[in-house]
Design a protein around this motif. Structure first.
Motif: not given
Length: 254
Positions: A231-246
């Motif tokens: 409802g808050n992000y009507p154009d999105e279906e998935w939450s996406l992720l950036e995975i970083w290694v440092l």
């Protein structure tokens, strides 16, 4: 849960985090929202950290720290090498979740840190965590802060997946300072969420890059958005992720 700071547009899962075991977490997050990101966390860990950890673990026990670890699914993915489906199967009912259906892939001592007392108790009971610290990371008491500082400073591997969004920038900087006080080789695996708190993620990236060396990254799916989030992000279906290694910048042989 009290003390956890969540963006208004992001789903709260407070009742799940105070459950006595991870079965509700499995059913309502891993299953219903297709929380597949631990497969990608595992793959990134295997590509960028596991070769070092395997070799290092032959001669030295590795201090493995899960920051905001909750019930430990990402420890199961990275340290135990378990897949999304294997974790779901392990947590499929109240009996199965009493043991961990896997083995650690290198010699390690695990410390988990989280605000959820039931999750920390569960992790210790089943042997997933050797040590557990219950505290509000944004406002730890003196005793908790001392334990927290020690655990983070001694970590050879620190993971914080899908949880930086809950931490204040001052908290993140304090944790990084503790981590960097140790000059031996050490690695960090962290996640950044999209579409949540993007400005905060940018600030966190700047803090990380100011104090640590960038090793590599992966872009992936995290989980499906909840009905509230859609409802808050009507154009999105998935939450996406950036995975970083440092990794820690300064290194000495020991």
């Amino acid at each position: 849960m009290g003390g956890v700071k969540t963006e208004e547009k992001k789903q709260h899962f407070d009742d799940i985090y105070v459950a006595p075991n991870p079965v509700p977490y499995k059913e309502r997050i891993l299953d219903e929202l297709q929380y597949v990101s631990d497969d990608f966390n595992r793959a990134t860990f295997d590509r960028l950290v596991l070769p070092w950890a395997t070799e290092r673990g032959k001669t030295k026990q590795i201090n493995f720290c899960d920051l905001c670890g909750c019930f430990g699914n990402t420890t199961m993915a990275t340290l135990y090498g378990m897949s999304y489906d294997a974790i779901r199967n392990n947590w499929s009912n109240d009996d199965k979740c009493k043991t961990i259906s896997g083995q650690r892939r290198f010699d390690s001592r695990t410390t988990a840190i989280d605000i959820s007392e039931p999750a920390m108790a569960y992790g210790k009971t089943v042997g997933l965590y050797d040590d557990a610290i219950v505290c509000d990371l944004n406002a730890p008491g003196p005793d908790a802060k001392a334990k927290l500082t020690k655990a983070v400073s001694e970590a050879d591997i620190l993971i914080c997946t899908a949880a930086l969004v809950y931490l204040d920038p001052d908290t993140i900087e304090y944790l990084l300072d503790a981590l960097c006080s140790n000059e031996t080789e050490g690695y960090v695996l962290v996640n950044f969420l999209n579409p949540f708190a993007l400005e905060k993620a940018d600030e966190t990236k700047r803090l990380l890059l100011n104090k640590l060396d960038f090793v590599g990254s992966t872009a992936s799916r995290h989980r499906k958005l909840s009905p509230l989030e859609r409802g808050n992000y009507p154009d999105e279906e998935w939450s996406l992720l950036e995975i970083w290694v440092l990794k820690r910048r300064a290194q000495v042989k020991d």
